[in-house]
Motif scaffolding. Structure first.
Motif, PDB file in Angstrom:
ATOM      1  N   UNK A 154       0.961  -1.190   0.196  1.00  0.00           N
ATOM      2  CA  UNK A 154      -0.086   0.116  -0.007  1.00  0.00           C
ATOM      3  C   UNK A 154       0.935   1.339  -0.053  1.00  0.00           C
ATOM      4  N   UNK A 155       1.882   1.163   0.788  1.00  0.00           N
ATOM      5  CA  UNK A 155       2.910   2.316   0.961  1.00  0.00           C
ATOM      6  C   UNK A 155       3.489   2.570  -0.545  1.00  0.00           C
ATOM      7  N   UNK A 156       4.041   1.677  -1.301  1.00  0.00           N
ATOM      8  CA  UNK A 156       4.569   1.581  -2.552  1.00  0.00           C
ATOM      9  C   UNK A 156       3.415   2.309  -3.582  1.00  0.00           C
ATOM     10  N   UNK A 157       2.129   1.779  -3.421  1.00  0.00           N
ATOM     11  CA  UNK A 157       1.253   2.272  -4.394  1.00  0.00           C
ATOM     12  C   UNK A 157       0.921   3.662  -4.113  1.00  0.00           C
ATOM     13  N   UNK A 158       0.658   4.093  -2.861  1.00  0.00           N
ATOM     14  CA  UNK A 158       0.610   5.556  -2.454  1.00  0.00           C
ATOM     15  C   UNK A 158       1.568   6.414  -3.233  1.00  0.00           C
ATOM     16  N   UNK A 159       2.869   6.157  -3.031  1.00  0.00           N
ATOM     17  CA  UNK A 159       3.846   6.947  -3.634  1.00  0.00           C
ATOM     18  C   UNK A 159       3.788   6.925  -5.249  1.00  0.00           C
ATOM     19  N   UNK A 160       3.536   5.723  -5.707  1.00  0.00           N
ATOM     20  CA  UNK A 160       3.901   5.607  -7.198  1.00  0.00           C
ATOM     21  C   UNK A 160       2.527   6.640  -7.906  1.00  0.00           C
ATOM     22  N   UNK A 161       1.238   6.391  -7.018  1.00  0.00           N
ATOM     23  CA  UNK A 161       0.212   7.065  -7.421  1.00  0.00           C
ATOM     24  C   UNK A 161       0.376   8.457  -7.470  1.00  0.00           C
ATOM     25  N   UNK A 162       0.768   8.946  -6.394  1.00  0.00           N
ATOM     26  CA  UNK A 162       1.151  10.368  -6.161  1.00  0.00           C
ATOM     27  C   UNK A 162       2.042  10.705  -7.331  1.00  0.00           C
ATOM     28  N   UNK A 163       2.961  10.010  -7.602  1.00  0.00           N
ATOM     29  CA  UNK A 163       4.103  10.482  -8.695  1.00  0.00           C
ATOM     30  C   UNK A 163       3.401  10.582  -9.948  1.00  0.00           C
ATOM     31  N   UNK A 164       2.464   9.344 -10.343  1.00  0.00           N
ATOM     32  CA  UNK A 164       2.159   9.292 -11.778  1.00  0.00           C
ATOM     33  C   UNK A 164       1.033  10.453 -12.052  1.00  0.00           C
ATOM     34  N   UNK A 165       0.277  10.711 -11.081  1.00  0.00           N
ATOM     35  CA  UNK A 165      -0.709  11.753 -11.029  1.00  0.00           C
ATOM     36  C   UNK A 165      -0.073  12.928 -11.429  1.00  0.00           C
ATOM     37  N   UNK A 166       1.052  13.227 -11.166  1.00  0.00           N
ATOM     38  CA  UNK A 166       1.626  14.622 -11.292  1.00  0.00           C
ATOM     39  C   UNK A 166       2.708  14.291 -12.485  1.00  0.00           C
ATOM     40  N   UNK A 167       2.619  13.084 -13.063  1.00  0.00           N
ATOM     41  CA  UNK A 167       3.559  13.157 -14.380  1.00  0.00           C
ATOM     42  C   UNK A 167       5.026  13.080 -13.896  1.00  0.00           C
ATOM     43  N   UNK A 168       5.312  12.710 -12.813  1.00  0.00           N
ATOM     44  CA  UNK A 168       6.923  12.826 -12.359  1.00  0.00           C
ATOM     45  C   UNK A 168       7.431  11.345 -12.752  1.00  0.00           C
TER      46      UNK A 168
END
Ligand code: SF4
Lengths: 449, 238
Positions: free
Chosen positions: A86-100
């Motif tokens: 879940x931790x990894x998913x949260x970070x990955x989602x945050x980054x992808x939502x911001x196109x980083x």
């Protein structure tokens, strides 16, 4: 299961490196002794830290609620992750939502624990570790071997080689030159990264703020230049009050490296204008440990690494011999909670000398927990006939005495049998000769002499 | 005061001379001491190997054997530590158990003893005595205070105590650890041994015969000339 014994044996095959590793870490231990010795109330500080942590853990639920509320009020976005995934998913989602697609990251054992780097790489996001030691390990594709000095298993020469290969500079083992090269190399990443990942050393419930300690300033550099700061924190890191920091900040760096305080101790409370702070509170097995009688105090750990530096097993067998994210004495009582089969040999990889317990700034009863783990881990073992027979013999003294006489006779008349059975011991150590009579036999004749 | 002598299994079998020295020492100092014949082993080897649950019968037996004594004295820090730490011992019978050096200091018993030992001596601070029983301040602690054995040796005439580089690092014996992690145990032992040799020690002494046995084993294998003695043997030469 990788037995600690096998990997220790491998490490020991290179005696000069073992001695160097041992001496280097012993030197850190001595630095710690000097720094601690300069604080008159050192032992009181340890006691205070231990008490604060125990209370904080007992009230963790309400502390967390208070912390979340305050942090949100400060403008921090708080996320909860029950598991590593879940931790990894949260970070990955945050980054992808911001196109980083590229992030800088400072040292965090929690992200190691969660396997964040490989996860993000699999999702097309490049992670650049900015802690010098971790950067080197990233190149080498090694896991950290120590939680404070992650690349302590590598010598200067080996590091020079990696730099030459990766950054195309002439091979050198001059630390100054290598550090300067790393600095230039990392600068570009810092300047262009939109997001920075950090760990958390302490968070404070009554203010909703958190603290990150580094010596290289890489966490700060990353955070200040990026728009988004994502901090990962294990829930056990929470302290109730700001003044508690006065105890822990005095203990942490002194215990870790013998410095009075880390070069950078940064307090984060609210995002700067136009920027974001995301804090992820990670459980990943912690609340289950909190419920285990005899074991929960492992959660007091502030990850200073002092127990590793003082541990003769760690110094002479190397951090990788533990095969766990957190190695050393603390790792040996922590890792089996996650996988008691895989890490089942770790609690036995100790002479129970207790140096870890005595050095630990928060007074975790490490040696006792090693002992307690041993009792747990043998339950699954197959036939326990032999030990149960030994147990029975302890109750029947006549049988016990006869057994003693019998075994002495064997060793006297057929020493090769004993040498074969106890080969592991006798290969490098002689057993003492068996004397003509035992103490008991002597006493029978000589009492009231 | 009735004193029961507890002689751990490996001393009984391999080092009866340490039992004899302890017994004679206590008698010489005027203590009324007995060795209950029915005693076996405290069960520590089972506990440290993870089989504490099989030691309960032995523990009951121990309690029975020493029921009538006020104080149990044993020349072993690690066995005493096990007995003290383990809740199964002493179910209501009221005795107290002490490691020999602790007992001697507590009773300020040594004034009467006039002995001389003209050697350079290195002290092996066994961990279970030092850190477990707190027979001294270990080097991790920011408190000072000489250990019981050092205080005792300072009362022996002509002894010269050598300074070790690492005064209380573990020797690597650790019971089953010495077999299970043999190479590591040997390396730890060698490192301790060379600290003693480099410091000029002629004799290694300590409170725990098990650790001393481990170092002695290394010495014998390497044919080095270094004596190993339990401290009771220094106080009560045979
Ligand atoms: S267990 Fe104690 S000594 Fe070891 S890392 Fe944690 S806080 Fe430091």
């Amino acid at each position: 299961m990788t037995d600690h014994y096998e990997s220790a044996k491998k490490f020991l095959k290179e005696p000069s490196k073992v001695d160097w590793h041992d001496e280097t870490l012993w030197w850190v231990r001595k630095k710690r002794d000097r720094a601690a010795g300069e604080v008159d109330e050192w032992e009181e500080l340890r006691e205070a830290a231990s008490n604060i942590k125990e209370r904080a853990l007992a009230e963790l639920d309400s502390n967390l609620m208070e912390f979340e509320q305050k942090a949100i009020a400060n403008g921090i976005t708080v996320h909860w992750a029950a598991s590593a995934e879940k931790h990894n998913e949260i970070i990955s989602d945050l980054l992808r939502e911001r196109n980083i697609s590229r992030v800088v990251k400072s040292k965090s054992m929690l992200t190691e624990e969660c396997g964040l780097n490989p996860y993000l790489e699999n999702h097309g996001i490049e992670v650049v570790d900015t802690d010098l030691g971790e950067r080197i390990l990233q190149w080498k594709e090694h896991a950290p071997s120590h939680i404070v000095m992650p690349a302590i298993h590598l010598k200067k020469k080996e590091i020079g080689k990696i730099f030459a290969e990766k950054l195309k500079i002439p091979e050198s083992d001059d630390p100054q030159l290598l550090t300067e090269t790393a600095r230039q190399h990392l600068r570009g990443y810092f300047l262009h990264s939109k997001a920075a990942l950090t760990g958390v050393n302490f968070a404070v419930a009554d203010t909703g703020a958190f603290v990150v300690c580094t010596n290289e300033g890489n966490a700060d550099m990353g955070v200040h230049l990026a728009d988004v700061h994502i901090a990962s924190m294990g829930i056990e890191k929470l302290l109730p009050k700001t003044e508690d920091l006065a105890v822990f900040l005095r203990l942490l760096a002194r215990s870790a490296t013998g410095q009075p305080i880390t070069a950078f101790t940064s307090h984060f409370k609210k995002p700067a204008r136009g920027k974001e702070i995301h804090l992820i509170l990670v459980d990943n097995g912690r609340s289950a440990i909190l419920g285990k009688r005899g074991f929960w105090k492992v959660l007091k750990c502030i990850r200073c690494g002092a127990c590793m530096n003082t541990c003769p097993v760690f110094r002479k067998a190397g951090g990788h011999s533990y095969h766990s994210t957190i190695p050393g004495p603390i790792g040996a009582i922590l890792a089996p909670h996650y996988d008691s089969e895989k890490y089942g040999s770790l609690p036995f990889a100790s002479s129970l000398c207790g140096s870890c317990t005595a050095v630990c700034p928060v007074k975790i009863d490490i040696d006792r927990q090693l002992y307690a783990w041993r009792q747990e881990l043998t339950r699954g073992n197959g036939s326990q006939l032999l030990v149960s027979l030994i147990g029975k013999a302890l109750q029947r003294n006549k049988l016990y005495d006869r057994l003693g006489v019998f075994l002495s006779m064997i060793q006297r008349r057929f020493p090769w049998i004993v040498n074969r059975v106890l080969k592991a011991y006798t290969q490098s150590r002689s057993l003492p000769d068996v004397p003509a009579e035992s103490f008991k036999e002597w006493y029978k004749r000589n009492r009231d002499e | 005061m009735k004193i029961g002598l507890f002689i751990p299994c490996y001393i009984n079998q391999y080092y009866p001379r340490v039992g004899m020295a302890t017994y004679r020492l206590l008698r010489n100092l005027g203590f009324k001491v007995e060795y209950p014949m029915g005693q076996t082993c405290c069960g520590q080897p089972l506990g440290n190997s993870g089989y504490e649950r099989y030691a309960t019968q032995g523990i009951d037996h121990f309690n029975g054997t020493f029921r009538d004594y006020d104080i149990i004295v044993a020349p072993s820090g690690s066995c005493v530590h096990f007995v003290k730490e383990h809740p199964g011992f002493d179910s209501g019978s009221g005795w107290e158990i002490m490691e020999l050096s602790e007992f001697l200091i507590e009773m300020t018993a040594l004034e009467k003893l006039k002995i001389s030992f003209r050697k350079k001596v290195g002290v092996l601070q066994s961990c279970h005595g030092l850190r477990g029983l707190k027979l001294g301040k270990s080097s991790e602690l920011m408190q000072r205070g000489a250990s019981t054995i050092v205080r005792i040796l300072k009362q022996v005439k002509d002894v010269r105590l050598v300074q070790l580089k690492r005064p209380d690092e573990c020797c690597g014996f650790g019971g089953t650890f010495s077999v299970r992690e043999a190479e590591l145990s040997v390396k730890m032992g060698e490192d301790r041994l060379y600290d003693f040799i480099n410091s000029g020690a002629e004799v290694i002494t300590g409170t725990d015969v098990s650790c001393l046995m481990h170092l002695e084993g290394l010495i014998l294998k390497r044919k080095l000339h270094l004596e190993v003695k339990h401290f009771s043997e220094i106080l009560m030469p045979v």
